[in-house]
Design a protein around this motif. Sequence first.
Motif: not given
Length: 195
Positions: A65-83
């Motif tokens: 469902g997200n692949q259907g639109w997110a590929g048009a974004a200029a940037v994809l980020l993954v937000g992560m946490v150091v635990t």
Amino acid sequence: MHPIIEGRWSPRAFAADVVAPEVLRVLLEAARWAPSHGNTQPARFLVGYRGDDTFGRIFATLRPGNQGWAGAAAVLLVGMVVTADERGSLPNTEYGLGLAVENLALQAVDLGLAAHQMGGFDREAVRAAFAVPEDVRPVVVIAVGRAGDPASLPEDLREREQRPRRRRPLSETVFTGVYGRSAFSAESADEPDHE
């Protein structure tokens, strides 16, 4: 309310524009200056620009469902946490990342951009694709770019894109005395109820 807060939303339609590295750096600086529990600064980010290998590998972890639109974004980020750090387990890491991402999203609005946050992705696939250490946890993927034409979206998403933004009134979310007793009247969210 500040216009930047009022103007923040999460589009799915993105323009074909690029986001220059120096602009993305401003967004990530805004994230870096967010408050965190005990100044632990748990937020970490993976950055992929549309067309590069990192973007493609992040995109591959998204739910369909997200692949259907997110590929048009200029940037994809993954937000992560150091635990954890040298002191042991870190408290409230997701809260710290949330504050960082909100700073990023508001800075994006100020620069004429938008950020759409997604929980619909495979965290273990991110971990494997990017050799993410065990003490770092992927939490969110963020699409960044300039909002585009909703007509570019599939029909079901186009309809959602054009709905008015709604938020629950304060009378349903802010309480006093006991949980469930509204601190604000339903008629006026600006005036506290004093019973």
